[in-house]
Design an enzyme around this catalytic site. Structure first.
Site, PDB file in Angstrom:
ATOM      1  CB  THR A  77      -0.938   0.013   1.220  1.00 39.06           C
ATOM      2  OG1 THR A  77      -1.794  -1.135   1.160  1.00 39.06           O
ATOM      3  CG2 THR A  77      -1.782   1.277   1.271  1.00 39.06           C
ATOM      4  CB  SER A 204       3.081  -6.947   0.101  1.00 40.90           C
ATOM      5  OG  SER A 204       2.623  -7.168   1.414  1.00 40.90           O
ATOM      6  CB  ALA A 205       6.904  -9.215   3.704  1.00 37.27           C
ATOM      7  CG  HIS A 206       0.831  -9.356   4.331  1.00 44.22           C
ATOM      8  ND1 HIS A 206      -0.438  -9.851   4.144  1.00 44.22           N
ATOM      9  CD2 HIS A 206       0.795  -8.074   3.912  1.00 44.22           C
ATOM     10  CE1 HIS A 206      -1.206  -8.897   3.644  1.00 44.22           C
ATOM     11  NE2 HIS A 206      -0.486  -7.802   3.482  1.00 44.22           N
ATOM     12  CB  CYS A 328     -10.882  -7.357  -2.326  1.00 40.56           C
ATOM     13  SG  CYS A 328      -9.940  -8.870  -2.358  1.00 40.56           S
TER      14      CYS A 328
HETATM   15  C1  PLP Z   1      -2.300  -7.128  -0.597  1.00 42.68           C
HETATM   16  C2  PLP Z   1      -2.156  -6.243  -1.746  1.00 42.68           C
HETATM   17  C3  PLP Z   1      -1.777  -4.915  -1.591  1.00 42.68           C
HETATM   18  C4  PLP Z   1      -1.552  -4.291  -0.245  1.00 42.68           C
HETATM   19  O1  PLP Z   1      -0.382  -4.782   0.349  1.00 42.68           O
HETATM   20  P1  PLP Z   1      -0.088  -4.455   1.891  1.00 42.68           P
HETATM   21  O2  PLP Z   1       1.327  -4.909   2.068  1.00 42.68           O
HETATM   22  O3  PLP Z   1      -1.069  -5.256   2.668  1.00 42.68           O
HETATM   23  O4  PLP Z   1      -0.235  -2.991   2.080  1.00 42.68           O
HETATM   24  C5  PLP Z   1      -1.648  -4.142  -2.724  1.00 42.68           C
HETATM   25  N1  PLP Z   1      -1.880  -4.638  -3.939  1.00 42.68           N
HETATM   26  C6  PLP Z   1      -2.245  -5.910  -4.133  1.00 42.68           C
HETATM   27  C7  PLP Z   1      -2.476  -6.416  -5.507  1.00 42.68           C
HETATM   28  C8  PLP Z   1      -2.408  -6.757  -3.041  1.00 42.68           C
HETATM   29  O5  PLP Z   1      -2.795  -8.012  -3.235  1.00 42.68           O
END
Ligand code: PLP
Length: 388
Positions: A77, A204-206, A328
């Protein structure tokens, strides 16, 4: 405690891999690597700095980038915000034109809305019937004043893939920058930023067995001088993102990305096998439809629409953890903007579920889920009579 549901929501988040947890906790306590990476005058800081730089190499390596092109953020994000606002502000607002799509994550759509408020024109491309944004669509939308195109690599609801290389070529020819949200693509698609015509990429790591609250933005050579920082205070990360580096989060993300790389081929093959098993089980039900292109996709994420009256997905969610279409859209209960863009109405969107597979999915999980869904369908009395 009640038995937990089967986990089919890896696209929302993944558990942290035990191997990642191990390196992460080693960066917390007094006996561990707890120093401030900016404390360059002593061993505690130096050791933390070394670990941060090793993690930067690990992240860069998975995506074919140079380590110095990776900027740490708090997640995709923030990376998306930095890319969109940073490029727009460096160019100067108001004015100019940005291209994105209707099926982006809210972290892009809400940020694009902010740019509009600041006086930037924004085009939201409509996906084709396959849920894909084509290079042709981008080409047609490009204007002389387009300075940025932002499109995702993998759609988080559908699992569909955009041909980012083809899109990048079109964008380059016109001199604009290309930003790619790769939160759902890293570790699932072979990314090579040394070759791909991409200027900025969010991670993103998670979504990849690392912790929440850490991510990165790739900043390529064309974007370097065209990006304005959004968080000020100390000039960390080459001035692009200030704030004390979260060593434990960063080290964890590095390890998670390294694990994704070393296990890439094997994991991919396993997920393909599980996906086939799941699809075989569910598509045998009459009227079930797969949303998005069947070929141009990652195997991990499936969006399926069921027939009218077929089952109550809220009841099913006590036994299977999946994403209903509105998930979402977080707080709101609105139908998925992605499904609406694909031509669904609110009712068929409400009969759609996203099932996503990952590292801990098993054949047993798949078989149980198929049986549970079949049972839910069988117990919906009206269905067989009204199915078209
Ligand atoms: C999960 C996701 C995000 C947001 O990532 P965060 O690390 O949770 O802020 C942004 N774009 C996509 C396509 C995602 O799947």
């Amino acid at each position: 405690m009640n038995k937990r549901p089967l986990y089919f929501d890896y696209a929302a988040t993944t558990p942290v891999d035990e191997r990642v947890i191990k390196v992460m906790v080693e960066c917390l306590g007094f006996d561990g690597n707890f120093g401030n990476p900016a404390s360059s005058s002593h061993a505690f800081g130096q050791q933390a700095r070394q670990s941060v730089e090793q993690a930067r190499r690990q992240v860069a390596e998975l995506v074919g980038a140079q380590p110095e092109q990776i900027v740490w953020t708090s997640g995709a994000t923030e990376s998306n915000n930095l890319a969109l606002k940073g490029v727009a502000q460096a160019r100067g607002v108001p004015g100019g034109h940005v291209i994105t799509s209707q099926i982006e994550h809210k972290a892009i759509l809400d940020t694009a809305r902010q740019l509009q408020d600041a006086g930037v024109a924004v085009t939201y491309l409509v996906p084709n019937a396959d849920g894909v944004i084509t290079a042709e669509a981008v080409s047609e939308a490009l204007r002389d004043d387009t300075f940025l195109v932002s499109l995702m690599l993998v759609n988080n609801e559908l699992g569909t893939l955009n041909d980012i290389r083809a899109i990048g070529q079109v964008v380059r020819e016109r001199g604009a920058l290309l930003h790619v949200d790769a939160a759902q693509g890293a570790g699932k698609v072979a990314i090579d930023l040394a070759q791909w015509p991409v200027d900025l990429m969010s991670f993103s790591a998670h979504k990849l067995y690392g912790p929440k609250g850490i991510g990165a933005l790739y900043v390529g050579p064309r974007a370097e001088q065209r990006l304005q920082a959004q968080i000020h205070g100390g000039g960390h990360e080459g001035g692009l993102r200030s704030g004390t580096l979260a060593t434990h989060q960063i080290v964890a993300m590095g390890e998670a990305f390294a694990l994704a790389q070393s296990g890439f081929a094997e994991e991919h093959a396993t997920i393909v096998r599980l996906r086939e098993r799941l699809l075989e089980g569910l598509l045998s039900l009459p009227g079930v439809r797969l949303n998005g292109c069947a070929k141009q996709r990652i195997p991990h994420t499936l969006s399926l629409t069921f027939n009218e009256g077929e089952f109550n997905s809220a009841a099913l969610s006590t036994s299977i953890a999946f994403s209903a279409t509105s998930a979402c859209n977080s707080a709101s209960n609105a139908p998925s903007h992605v499904l609406l863009a694909l031509g669904h109405d609110a009712r068929s969107a409400s009969r759609t579920i996203r099932l996503s597979l990952g590292r801990y999915s098993t054949e047993q999980d798949i078989d149980q889920a198929v049986n549970l869904i079949k049972a839910a369908v069988a117990s919906a009395p009206a269905f067989w009579a009204i199915a078209p």
